[in-house]
Write an enzyme that holds these catalytic residues in place. Structure first.
Site, PDB file in Angstrom:
ATOM      1  CE  LYS A 243       0.272  -7.140   5.245  1.00  0.00           C
ATOM      2  NZ  LYS A 243       0.435  -5.525   3.694  1.00  0.00           N
TER       3      LYS A 243
ATOM      4  CB  THR B 253      -0.882  -0.101   1.412  1.00  0.00           C
ATOM      5  OG1 THR B 253      -1.499  -1.455   1.135  1.00  0.00           O
ATOM      6  CG2 THR B 253      -1.954   0.938   1.050  1.00  0.00           C
TER       7      THR B 253
ATOM      8  CE1 TYR C  76       2.306  -8.413   3.042  1.00  0.00           C
ATOM      9  CE2 TYR C  76       3.797  -7.198   2.442  1.00  0.00           C
ATOM     10  CZ  TYR C  76       2.890  -7.122   1.979  1.00  0.00           C
ATOM     11  OH  TYR C  76       2.079  -6.423   0.838  1.00  0.00           O
TER      12      TYR C  76
END
Lengths: 306, 306, 306, 306
Positions: B160, B44, B132
């Site tokens: 994550k 993001t 991740y």
């Protein structure tokens, strides 16, 4: 952008140290084989896996050694636009002839976004720009509709296609043949023969790291429409691929195989940048044996011809 | 690594200039919303699209402003191992709490290669490491079998997961629940409610850039097993997604939507790094209208509750 | 279309012979477990791999045995429209309650083509139609935008979603909650708990072939918002999955595991239709051992509770 | 299995009614063009979308009309093994020469499972079996390693490759050239020229429905190593593709284009089986115009040559 332009592997001593002597031997080896240019920092060169410092060092080293005898083409593919532009300046400053850029490869972008991206990039890079279609790594395809939109941008001089999609390559050949100053290069060496037979300007063949003359001769035979010789040399390209690229089971086997084979032949180190690691045993021994067999076949063949 | 840790967008003035004032307002905004940490330079945050210089500047800026009030977590995902390690040192030097790394994303690596990669990375990074999983961008999946192999490495403190594969996330929850000091964070905000209900440590929710308190409240309601409140807040998260993420047609719509919404609300600039570009008309107007409608509904709801 | 509707496996004696006694025992077993309906000829039932003759025989057998005690739902997914319609007539003639159809799965069709397809199909099938999203097998996704277009067609009564994309399922829950007479069923049993907690009508859970009561109890606990019990039963569903679905390495492991487990327990034959084959040793022994361990845990748990 | 074997489209009057007169005109048209065989019920023939009754009727019709003047090859690709075998018997009973089978295409099977599948199928089909690699529709690839395992099975006589992966096709050509009685056919007409130049036995070219003689001449020129003529005819094949296959935006455009073009020329109906529908306006008009332009170019070319 014509002929055989090998995508040079990058010999490393460790994660961030160039094997400069190995690199010099490699450059000498391929130039001796008659190649028409050199491509550094591409996929085969593990460009995206190298630090920017090392990429800059490599550009300087190769440009100095080649000294404009043949064009040096530099990969600037990056997810960060600013870094791509910077690298193009460095390449220009040291005498490179052109840069090559695939699509950015983190975010999945749409075709209109890619058109904008290359439009902006072409304005900012310091050298002629070769587009690079490499969906196997970028997971984005430059469609022929997109290439048509990009090929008339100032500074855009060609496309290297490593998609392996030969039907699409034929479409590109048809669409660009009337466009002066825009060359198509094929990335898959198994497709070199037919690509040149049907009008491609040349090939960026990984195997030319190992046997540069073979690919140069195949290119010349295809340019001369000498089908008999083309078939003979193409068969040898296929044999080299079987020997070198099919050891190991992951997508990384091509670069691992090339580096391992060059190490076997004493050209340079086979150290690889993360996330890959050189072949260990038993793959290394397997490759050595296949390589020996390939050499034997080659000698046998030469003797038959002589 | 607990609670809501928003993956901050990166406000830009142009391709290589941070909107520092916008960034400061954004940090203030999310801290005021009660978030438990900040994640910068993630997907993001357009991390992979930014120059290294700018990434370093951003780390310094945010760490200084936050001043250890909450943990700052820094994305170091990169195709170049050396650059990831360097960035982790910079993060450590300026007081970040942890780093986050997805798989390298140019070459398609196999699971054994990824295990080696993270094993080496965990030894060299200067901070605790959060794995991740982001196959939508890296095109590589960290399977639960691979995570089990990695979760006991020293320095590895969590994962994550932005795969959107909730069945696999349940497998991970089962497999890691007995493992102290290894936390699971969910990346998809639509899955925050159930993830926390079934044991996740928290969420890295893009929407928390815009409405941090909403996600914090949902997290707390789920921790408290307050199903009625969870359902109510989850419905609001879904509404926010419909309003902000579904304008535009490419995969980039989520980040574009967030930046555009934050610009509408006067928080920061909506400039985007290549290969993306901010919404222009009519998307911008569409988004503004949807956002207004969302606010109206929210007010109406509050009044009902009051 | 409410509650637990197991997708029954199809017991076979050979490539084209039904294990009718096994089938009868299986139906009795799941009905005894309290399931709310039966789904035959789905993916778990190897529907597309069976001859039309056998599919018809199975419809007759099951409808006769069930005798309208619970609804029988029949899979008519096919690449040939005419055959799907014919099968729906046969199902109707023998007392089935509804039919289920995924997209045709040979040609890659676009969303507008799928909308036309289901529009035409809904007019011609002889029973209420449940849409079926199964991209893992059909390689086509019914997007939420497409489902919204289809859900108001006369005769369309619901959607079974086996995409595993829980964020998209939440979108569907939001979009269809105001639509009376259109039910959402979840296909992934790992997602049953949260689906029902957030509003789904039920689940089509493969594991309910083996332990029907477990899924019925989980469904009821979720309907009653009893989170403690939901977590306990969900953990057991995860354990069953680990025991039964993760032997073997191909995508076929789920059906192979179910059939093998049912054979271990003496319910029916584990013969599989081409292109699959039952587990042989050592997988069979592995599965038997895991299943025994699962039973032991279950007994231990019951004793604790008692 | 040598030469040009067009994959015939299936002219339909409605969902389950053959346009028998159109079919007869089509067969006559391609036989007049000098083709070396006919392939019915393939992908281009919408085989998987047709009812079994209609498939049988078509086999009878074509076999009777052709009356063994050229070999008739019948597609039996199916997800149900039993139906494939049945169809092969019907084909054999009516005088077909061989059958063609791709992998079953509902379940994602592994390569060892595909090897078992074709081993069993080859024993039960009533005619020589041609393997068919069609990953674009089946989503399963027959790797060259798998083909090597299958090519020595009794009754297996060749492979039709529609993968579009020309590098892999070269590997197959190398690997099978010493294997008597195993022929390679190329499915992509854009790759016909080079395939035959490098040793393929022929091509299964959709465009030969429309212009059979063009493909026959290209095949013959390639067999004769007449490069000048090959390039000329290949350019015409590319032009036909541009005219006929690129109207419309979905994967179905190739078959739609062919059917529409044949309808324009008065050969047969352009009705399509679900899930597809014939071109409506403006696509139909577009195609008509492109086709006229193609004819004009063709006439101009002939005049130049004359």
């Amino acid at each position: 952008m014509q002929g055989i332009i090998p995508p040079l592997i990058t010999p490393l001593l460790d994660q961030d140290t160039l094997d400069t002597e190995g690199m010099e031997r490699l450059v000498q080896h391929v130039l001796a084989g008659g190649v028409h240019g050199l491509f550094i920092l591409g996929t085969t060169g593990e460009g995206p896996s190298l630090s920017y410092r090392l990429r800059r060092e490599l550009i300087e080293l190769v440009c100095r050694q080649v000294d404009r005898r043949v064009p040096v083409v530099v990969g600037i593919t990056d997810t960060a636009f600013v870094e791509s532009v910077d690298l193009s300046r460095h390449a220009s400053d040291h005498g490179a002839a052109a840069v090559v850029a695939a699509t950015p490869y983190y975010f999945p972008a749409g075709q209109p976004e890619l058109i904008e991206y290359f439009t902006h990039l072409s304005k900012q890079v310091a050298l002629p720009l070769v587009l690079y279609n490499m969906p196997g790594c970028t997971k984005l395809t430059l469609t022929h509709q997109t290439v048509v939109r990009l090929m008339d941008l100032p500074g855009v001089v060609g496309l290297k296609d490593s998609s392996g999609d030969m039907a699409e390559f034929h479409r590109l050949l048809e669409m660009t043949k009337a466009r002066e100053g825009f060359d198509l290069l094929i990335g898959s060496e198994q497709l070199l023969a037919e690509s040149v037979l049907f009008g491609a300007a040349g090939g960026v063949c990984g195997g030319a790291n190992l046997e540069p003359r073979l690919y140069v001769e195949l290119y010349e035979a295809a340019r001369a429409s000498d089908l008999t010789r083309v078939r003979q040399l193409h068969a040898r390209v296929m044999a080299l691929g079987r020997a070198v690229y099919e050891v190991g089971s992951h997508g990384s086997s091509i670069i691992k195989g090339l580096k391992s084979a060059l190490a076997c032949r004493g050209v340079c180190s086979d150290f690889m940048a993360e996330p890959f690691h050189r072949f260990r045993e038993p793959q290394r021994a397997q490759l050595e044996q296949r390589l020996r067999q390939l050499d034997d076949e080659s000698i046998a063949e030469s003797e038959v011809r002589a």
